[in-house]
Design a protein around this motif. Structure first.
Motif, PDB file in Angstrom:
ATOM      1  N   GLN A  94      -2.738   8.285   9.624  1.00 56.19           N
ATOM      2  CA  GLN A  94      -4.116   7.815   9.424  1.00 56.19           C
ATOM      3  C   GLN A  94      -4.192   6.777   8.304  1.00 56.19           C
ATOM      4  O   GLN A  94      -4.811   5.724   8.460  1.00 56.19           O
ATOM      5  CB  GLN A  94      -5.003   9.022   9.090  1.00 56.19           C
ATOM      6  N   GLY A  95      -3.531   7.098   7.186  1.00 50.51           N
ATOM      7  CA  GLY A  95      -3.558   6.174   6.046  1.00 50.51           C
ATOM      8  C   GLY A  95      -2.856   4.860   6.347  1.00 50.51           C
ATOM      9  O   GLY A  95      -3.328   3.787   5.970  1.00 50.51           O
ATOM     10  N   VAL A  96      -1.723   4.943   7.048  1.00 49.05           N
ATOM     11  CA  VAL A  96      -0.964   3.723   7.372  1.00 49.05           C
ATOM     12  C   VAL A  96      -1.770   2.857   8.339  1.00 49.05           C
ATOM     13  O   VAL A  96      -1.850   1.635   8.182  1.00 49.05           O
ATOM     14  CB  VAL A  96       0.430   4.089   7.964  1.00 49.05           C
ATOM     15  N   ALA A 107       0.828  -1.211   0.000  1.00 49.36           N
ATOM     16  CA  ALA A 107       0.000   0.000   0.000  1.00 49.36           C
ATOM     17  C   ALA A 107       0.852   1.247   0.000  1.00 49.36           C
ATOM     18  O   ALA A 107       1.712   1.421   0.874  1.00 49.36           O
ATOM     19  CB  ALA A 107      -0.928   0.025   1.203  1.00 49.36           C
ATOM     20  N   HIS A 108       0.610   2.106  -0.985  1.00 46.32           N
ATOM     21  CA  HIS A 108       1.159   3.457  -0.945  1.00 46.32           C
ATOM     22  C   HIS A 108       0.467   4.161   0.224  1.00 46.32           C
ATOM     23  O   HIS A 108      -0.761   4.302   0.215  1.00 46.32           O
ATOM     24  CB  HIS A 108       0.852   4.167  -2.276  1.00 46.32           C
ATOM     25  N   ALA A 109       1.229   4.572   1.241  1.00 44.10           N
ATOM     26  CA  ALA A 109       0.606   5.203   2.419  1.00 44.10           C
ATOM     27  C   ALA A 109       1.602   6.157   3.063  1.00 44.10           C
ATOM     28  O   ALA A 109       2.714   5.769   3.389  1.00 44.10           O
ATOM     29  CB  ALA A 109       0.168   4.144   3.419  1.00 44.10           C
ATOM     30  N   ASP A 139       0.325  -5.901   3.670  1.00 44.38           N
ATOM     31  CA  ASP A 139       1.568  -6.586   4.054  1.00 44.38           C
ATOM     32  C   ASP A 139       2.795  -5.698   4.021  1.00 44.38           C
ATOM     33  O   ASP A 139       3.708  -5.870   4.817  1.00 44.38           O
ATOM     34  CB  ASP A 139       1.777  -7.787   3.123  1.00 44.38           C
ATOM     35  N   THR A 140       2.852  -4.762   3.073  1.00 42.66           N
ATOM     36  CA  THR A 140       3.979  -3.819   3.061  1.00 42.66           C
ATOM     37  C   THR A 140       3.445  -2.396   2.902  1.00 42.66           C
ATOM     38  O   THR A 140       2.605  -2.122   2.051  1.00 42.66           O
ATOM     39  CB  THR A 140       5.010  -4.089   1.929  1.00 42.66           C
ATOM     40  N   ILE A 141       3.950  -1.532   3.765  1.00 45.65           N
ATOM     41  CA  ILE A 141       3.619  -0.105   3.696  1.00 45.65           C
ATOM     42  C   ILE A 141       4.726   0.571   2.900  1.00 45.65           C
ATOM     43  O   ILE A 141       5.905   0.530   3.283  1.00 45.65           O
ATOM     44  CB  ILE A 141       3.533   0.509   5.116  1.00 45.65           C
ATOM     45  N   GLU A 142       4.342   1.194   1.803  1.00 45.84           N
ATOM     46  CA  GLU A 142       5.308   1.874   0.927  1.00 45.84           C
ATOM     47  C   GLU A 142       5.390   3.348   1.343  1.00 45.84           C
ATOM     48  O   GLU A 142       4.370   3.998   1.519  1.00 45.84           O
ATOM     49  CB  GLU A 142       4.860   1.747  -0.525  1.00 45.84           C
TER      50      GLU A 142
END
Ligand SMILES: [Zn+2]
Length: 441
Positions: free
Chosen positions: A242-244, A236-238, A253-256
């Motif tokens: 709040q978004g994360v 996820a692009h985050a 699974d992965t926070i970009e």
């Protein structure tokens, strides 16, 4: 089939060795591209008839893994025409026309080649125009064409007007539409799923847009459920707390890119019940964010709004890396190639930036880009280590990378699945490199 070969008497970069180096080692690779022996040269024999590369005084490390790649551009500044609001639908129509599709395929092929020649033996795309990266992965995996190990996302999933849309995104505005788009990508053979949880820097229209939540938690949860059923990880692009938080709660699974972390975020990274494996990882991309705030506008060619958003994103990202390190959260390596000034051959620069701005030691940065990234992408046991049974994905350097990042600029050898590329050279953009060098001084 490739002939078997060995690299003799080499220094292996390994985070488990006291000072990060195993000295005087032999590495033997069989004809199928698998490492069959690794050990001190006194006790590890190189079989008769095996082609031998002299590694004396040189440095061997696993091939780099880049977890955040786009193949649609070579990294020269994107003209505002392509990112601005005015022509975005026209640009999108051209990109998705028959001619656009052919051009996307060619560009992807050239850019994937550059990544490999620069020492990236594994990469994941996270937002393609169509299924050009999926097609490349098929050709590379079948051996029809020499290429890196890949995970390919196809178009990313976003909401109407969301990050990446409409150029490189499929749009969905309900959990069921998001689910259907995930199914369409899976039907087309993707090996990764990418979503836009928040707005982005490059296509921001207002200050504060970059981290503003876009996909709802329900939409993201639907994507994660569908992807996980197929065994695929979701990126996820985050770029905001709040978004994360929403993305992690939904099972991403992965926070970009990432953000400064509070207790809830730290806990969710460590223990994420809806994720595929029960934990999530951070993929910061300093290479994409820092030039926008550190370099001159004449060089980056971006608007005031983009710069203002980039400042917010950079501060969040840097704090996020420090927080992840402090709390033992998995940190991988990605660069966001294809974005403004993020070329396909400069992945090593992210390691230098992780050290300089993220507080990682050189060996920690290399670990993030090799063994840890393999684990994050579900490729542990396959690549990311120089060990018996692993794929021979390796990089031979003339100088010690732990002391000099510049040693990555001209690798002596890149080995991909056992195939040796000697003295690989890429087409460089000297003007861009000069600017990027200045960021590291
Ligand atoms: Zn990206």
């Amino acid at each position: 089939m490739n002939a078997s070969f060995a690299i003799g008497n080499v220094n292996i970069v390994n985070e488990r060795a006291g000072d990060g180096l195993l000295r005087g080692y032999n590495v033997v690779v069989d004809g199928k591209g698998t490492i069959t022996a690794v050990g001190p040269r006194d006790t590890t024999t190189i079989p008769e008839g095996c082609h031998r590369v002299d590694g004396r005084g040189k440095y061997l490390l696993p091939g780099l893994i880049n977890a955040h790649v786009h193949l649609f551009s070579d990294g020269k500044p994107l003209p505002e025409l392509l990112t601005g609001a005015t022509f975005q639908h026209a640009v999108s129509s051209v990109l998705h026309s028959p001619i656009g599709t052919v051009l996307s395929r060619r560009r992807a092929q050239v850019n994937a080649r550059t990544l490999l020649l620069s020492g990236v033996t594994t990469f994941r795309t996270v937002g393609d125009v169509g299924y050009e990266a999926v097609a490349l992965q098929r050709r590379f995996d079948s051996g029809k064409e020499l290429g890196a190990r890949m995970l390919a996302s196809g178009p990313l999933l976003a909401i109407t007007g969301g990050h990446g849309s409409p150029q490189i995104a499929m749009i969905g505005d309900s959990p069921w539409q998001a689910r259907k788009n995930t199914r369409i990508n899976i039907m087309n053979g993707v090996s990764a799923i990418k979503i836009a949880a928040t707005g982005g820097v490059t296509d921001a229209r207002k200050i504060g847009d970059a981290g503003r939540p876009q996909m709802s938690e329900e939409e993201m949860a639907a994507v994660c459920m569908e992807a996980h059923q197929a065994g695929l990880l979701v990126a996820a692009h985050a770029q905001s707390a709040q978004g994360v938080t929403m993305a992690l709660r939904a099972g991403v699974d992965t926070i970009e890119h990432g953000c400064a972390m509070n207790d809830e975020i730290v806990d969710l990274f460590h223990d994420n019940p809806l994720s595929l494996r029960g934990w999530s990882a951070l993929i910061p991309t300093l290479s994409a964010a820092l030039p926008l705030v550190k370099l001159d506008r004449d060089v980056t060619g971006v608007s005031d709004i983009v710069i203002a958003n980039a400042h917010i994103a950079v501060d969040e990202m840097i704090q996020g890396i420090h927080d992840a390190k402090a709390h033992g959260i998995a940190i991988g390596m990605g660069t966001d190639t294809g974005m403004t000034l993020v070329t396909q051959y400069n992945s090593w620069r992210e390691l230098a930036l992780l050290q300089r701005f993220g507080g990682l030691t050189p060996i920690e940065a290399i670990h993030a880009a090799t063994r840890e990234n393999a684990r994050i992408l579900g490729l542990d046991g396959i690549t990311g280590q120089i060990g018996k049974g692993f794929s021979a994905d390796m990089l031979l350097l003339a100088e010690n990378p732990l002391l000099d990042w510049g040693s990555f600029v001209h690798p002596e050898l890149v080995v991909t699945r056992g195939t040796v590329l000697k003295n690989p050279r890429v087409q460089r953009f000297d003007d861009i490199d000069t600017e990027l060098d200045a960021m590291l001084v």
